[in-house]
Design an enzyme around this catalytic site. Structure first.
Site, PDB file in Angstrom:
ATOM      1  N   TYR A 180       0.830  -1.225   0.000  1.00 46.69           N
ATOM      2  CA  TYR A 180       0.000   0.000   0.000  1.00 46.69           C
ATOM      3  C   TYR A 180       0.863   1.274   0.000  1.00 46.69           C
ATOM      4  O   TYR A 180       0.845   2.045  -0.959  1.00 46.69           O
ATOM      5  CB  TYR A 180      -0.932  -0.068   1.218  1.00 46.69           C
ATOM      6  CG  TYR A 180      -1.742   1.166   1.499  1.00 46.69           C
ATOM      7  CD1 TYR A 180      -2.373   1.874   0.474  1.00 46.69           C
ATOM      8  CD2 TYR A 180      -1.903   1.628   2.812  1.00 46.69           C
ATOM      9  CE1 TYR A 180      -3.139   3.000   0.750  1.00 46.69           C
ATOM     10  CE2 TYR A 180      -2.672   2.744   3.102  1.00 46.69           C
ATOM     11  CZ  TYR A 180      -3.278   3.435   2.064  1.00 46.69           C
ATOM     12  OH  TYR A 180      -4.022   4.545   2.344  1.00 46.69           O
ATOM     13  N   TYR A 212       3.949  -6.018  17.046  1.00 55.94           N
ATOM     14  CA  TYR A 212       4.157  -5.224  15.826  1.00 55.94           C
ATOM     15  C   TYR A 212       4.981  -3.981  16.170  1.00 55.94           C
ATOM     16  O   TYR A 212       6.041  -3.730  15.589  1.00 55.94           O
ATOM     17  CB  TYR A 212       2.801  -4.847  15.215  1.00 55.94           C
ATOM     18  CG  TYR A 212       2.905  -3.771  14.167  1.00 55.94           C
ATOM     19  CD1 TYR A 212       3.675  -3.957  13.022  1.00 55.94           C
ATOM     20  CD2 TYR A 212       2.252  -2.541  14.325  1.00 55.94           C
ATOM     21  CE1 TYR A 212       3.787  -2.959  12.068  1.00 55.94           C
ATOM     22  CE2 TYR A 212       2.363  -1.548  13.379  1.00 55.94           C
ATOM     23  CZ  TYR A 212       3.133  -1.752  12.260  1.00 55.94           C
ATOM     24  OH  TYR A 212       3.246  -0.762  11.326  1.00 55.94           O
TER      25      TYR A 212
HETATM   26  N1  UFG Z   1     -12.311   0.932  14.347  1.00 56.30           N
HETATM   27  C1  UFG Z   1     -13.663   0.753  14.515  1.00 56.30           C
HETATM   28  N2  UFG Z   1     -14.297  -0.157  13.741  1.00 56.30           N
HETATM   29  C2  UFG Z   1     -13.655  -0.908  12.797  1.00 56.30           C
HETATM   30  C3  UFG Z   1     -12.266  -0.716  12.623  1.00 56.30           C
HETATM   31  C4  UFG Z   1     -11.619   0.219  13.421  1.00 56.30           C
HETATM   32  O1  UFG Z   1     -14.287   1.407  15.372  1.00 56.30           O
HETATM   33  O2  UFG Z   1     -14.306  -1.724  12.147  1.00 56.30           O
HETATM   34  C5  UFG Z   1     -11.620   1.950  15.168  1.00 56.30           C
HETATM   35  C6  UFG Z   1     -10.468   1.393  15.958  1.00 56.30           C
HETATM   36  O3  UFG Z   1     -10.922   0.879  17.185  1.00 56.30           O
HETATM   37  C7  UFG Z   1      -9.589   2.636  16.104  1.00 56.30           C
HETATM   38  C8  UFG Z   1      -9.848   3.421  14.817  1.00 56.30           C
HETATM   39  O4  UFG Z   1     -11.052   2.892  14.290  1.00 56.30           O
HETATM   40  O5  UFG Z   1     -10.007   3.395  17.175  1.00 56.30           O
HETATM   41  C9  UFG Z   1      -8.755   3.258  13.775  1.00 56.30           C
HETATM   42  O6  UFG Z   1      -8.504   1.862  13.620  1.00 56.30           O
HETATM   43  P1  UFG Z   1      -7.569   1.284  12.481  1.00 56.30           P
HETATM   44  O7  UFG Z   1      -7.572  -0.210  12.637  1.00 56.30           O
HETATM   45  O8  UFG Z   1      -7.934   1.863  11.171  1.00 56.30           O
HETATM   46  O9  UFG Z   1      -6.140   1.882  12.842  1.00 56.30           O
HETATM   47  P2  UFG Z   1      -5.308   1.781  14.219  1.00 56.30           P
HETATM   48  O10 UFG Z   1      -5.378   3.151  14.834  1.00 56.30           O
HETATM   49  O11 UFG Z   1      -5.701   0.652  15.054  1.00 56.30           O
HETATM   50  O12 UFG Z   1      -3.890   1.404  13.633  1.00 56.30           O
HETATM   51  C10 UFG Z   1      -2.990   2.358  13.263  1.00 56.30           C
HETATM   52  C11 UFG Z   1      -2.072   1.761  12.205  1.00 56.30           C
HETATM   53  C12 UFG Z   1      -1.208   0.682  12.782  1.00 56.30           C
HETATM   54  C13 UFG Z   1      -0.528   1.176  14.018  1.00 56.30           C
HETATM   55  C14 UFG Z   1      -1.526   1.704  15.005  1.00 56.30           C
HETATM   56  C15 UFG Z   1      -0.866   2.285  16.224  1.00 56.30           C
HETATM   57  O13 UFG Z   1      -2.825   1.237  11.140  1.00 56.30           O
HETATM   58  O14 UFG Z   1      -0.236   0.300  11.851  1.00 56.30           O
HETATM   59  O15 UFG Z   1      -2.275   2.743  14.406  1.00 56.30           O
HETATM   60  O16 UFG Z   1      -1.676   2.098  17.342  1.00 56.30           O
HETATM   61  F1  UFG Z   1       0.154   0.186  14.604  1.00 56.30           F
END
Ligand code: UFG
Length: 329
Positions: A11, A141
């Site tokens: 990506y 990770y």
């Molecule tokens: N979320 C939802 N519903 C979903 C998916 C996600 O509510 O179906 C929420 C998650 O709980 C989070 C936010 O949306 O609060 C963002 O979630 P993502 O999975 O899109 O991204 P993250 O913040 O979990 O992950 C990002 C990067 C990772 C990194 C991380 C650091 O993608 O590579 O931040 O905490 F490790």
């Protein structure tokens, strides 16, 4: 300059290759296509298929090409998977980087830009997060990415290699052309999952927890457009080529949006009602992650060009609407 992009079919890698090619750089891609896509390989770049844990493979690239600098994206990057299969992360992310650095040192290649993550910080002490805040990853990770940074630091001390680690916050959006974009399997990221609803692939989006200590109870994240991330890599290569010292930089917009705000913006962009269902919290999610990117702005001269959330989601929508199954036909 001849630049080797490891993970250039993924990506963020494919978007960086696109910007490098547009800037007239000579690009060589290596990717094992485990999570990358052959369709995302830029036709203007030379492509080697193989794995960075394979020393002979990595050596052969440096033997055949006169590489000036490396941009390293080749890693596994799913927080949840890293909790259930930590050794996969130690093997690919850490061992792969060890093999790469060994080969770079042997071939006298001394500049590397590396994709790191906000997950190196763990639960933040204060917001916005600064590069010298404490780093206590809460998952393998983030732990392996932090160890990769340290591996580069000590390799630099011993062998004179210089590195830039770019700690991304929430990478999102797609190339303005709509020709390349995010295509993970399984998909776990918020924006692509939201857009599966107007694409008819999902009934509703789940909101993971609405009882956090934030303005509407849902998690706050700093969403940064993938093309802005790509530009930062180009600036980081230039910084190293100009003699800059090894360093670490956050990359984010410095603005936080709640999950509910992201969903509301997607409704506006797509014109679809996008039903949302409150679900339990997802383990390991910090309430709030917002970057200070002042250092990248001051030292690298970085300036995000696609900071508007509506624009970010519009680029993602253009990609997902036309490629509902990603790169699969
Ligand atoms: N979320 C939802 N519903 C979903 C998916 C996600 O509510 O179906 C929420 C998650 O709980 C989070 C936010 O949306 O609060 C963002 O979630 P993502 O999975 O899109 O991204 P993250 O913040 O979990 O992950 C990002 C990067 C990772 C990194 C991380 C650091 O993608 O590579 O931040 O905490 F490790």
């Amino acid at each position: 300059m001849k630049i080797l992009v490891l993970g250039g079919a993924g990506y963020i890698g494919s978007h960086t290759v696109s910007e490098l090619v547009d800037a007239g750089e000579d690009v060589v891609i290596a990717d094992n296509l485990e999570t990358g896509h052959i369709e995302a390989v830029n036709p203007k770049a030379k492509f080697y298929q193989g794995d960075i844990r394979d020393k002979k493979f990595v050596d052969s690239i440096f033997d055949n090409e006169k590489i000036d600098a490396v941009i390293h994206f080749a890693a596994n990057s799913l927080v949840g998977e890293s909790m259930t299969n930590p050794l996969k992360y130690y093997d690919n992310n850490l061992y792969g980087t060890k093999v790469l650095l060994e080969s770079m040192v042997e071939h006298g290649v001394d500049k590397i830009v590396f994709s790191s993550t906000a997950a190196t910080y763990g639960e933040p002490e204060s917001i916005p997060i600064l590069e010298n805040d404490k780093t206590e990853p809460t998952n393998p990770y983030g732990e392996t990415k932090l160890s990769m940074e340290k591996m580069m630091k000590w390799t630099g001390v011993a062998h004179g290699l210089r590195y830039v680690a770019l700690r991304y916050f929430n990478a999102c959006g797609a190339h303005v052309s709509g020709e390349i974009g995010e295509a993970h399997s399984p998909e776990t990221h918020l924006i692509p999952l939201i857009l599966q609803v107007p694409n008819g692939q999902r009934e509703a989006i789940s909101i993971f927890g609405d009882d956090y200590d934030t303005k509407d109870g849902t998690c706050v994240r700093d969403y940064i457009h993938v093309t802005d991330l790509a530009q930062a890599h180009i600036l980081a290569v230039k910084y190293l080529a100009d003699g800059g010292k090894s360093d670490v930089f956050n990359l984010g917009n410095g603005v936080g949006f709640t999950v509910k705000e992201v969903i509301e913006t997607a409704r506006k962009v797509t014109g679809h009602p996008i039903p949302a269902v409150i679900s339990p919290r997802r383990g390991g999610d910090p309430a709030k992650l917002i970057a200070s990117s002042e250092k990248a702005k001051n030292i690298l001269g970085w300036k995000p060009e696609h900071a508007d959330l509506e624009e970010i989601i519009a680029t993602a929508w253009k990609w997902h609407k036309n490629h509902p199954n990603g790169y699969a036909k």
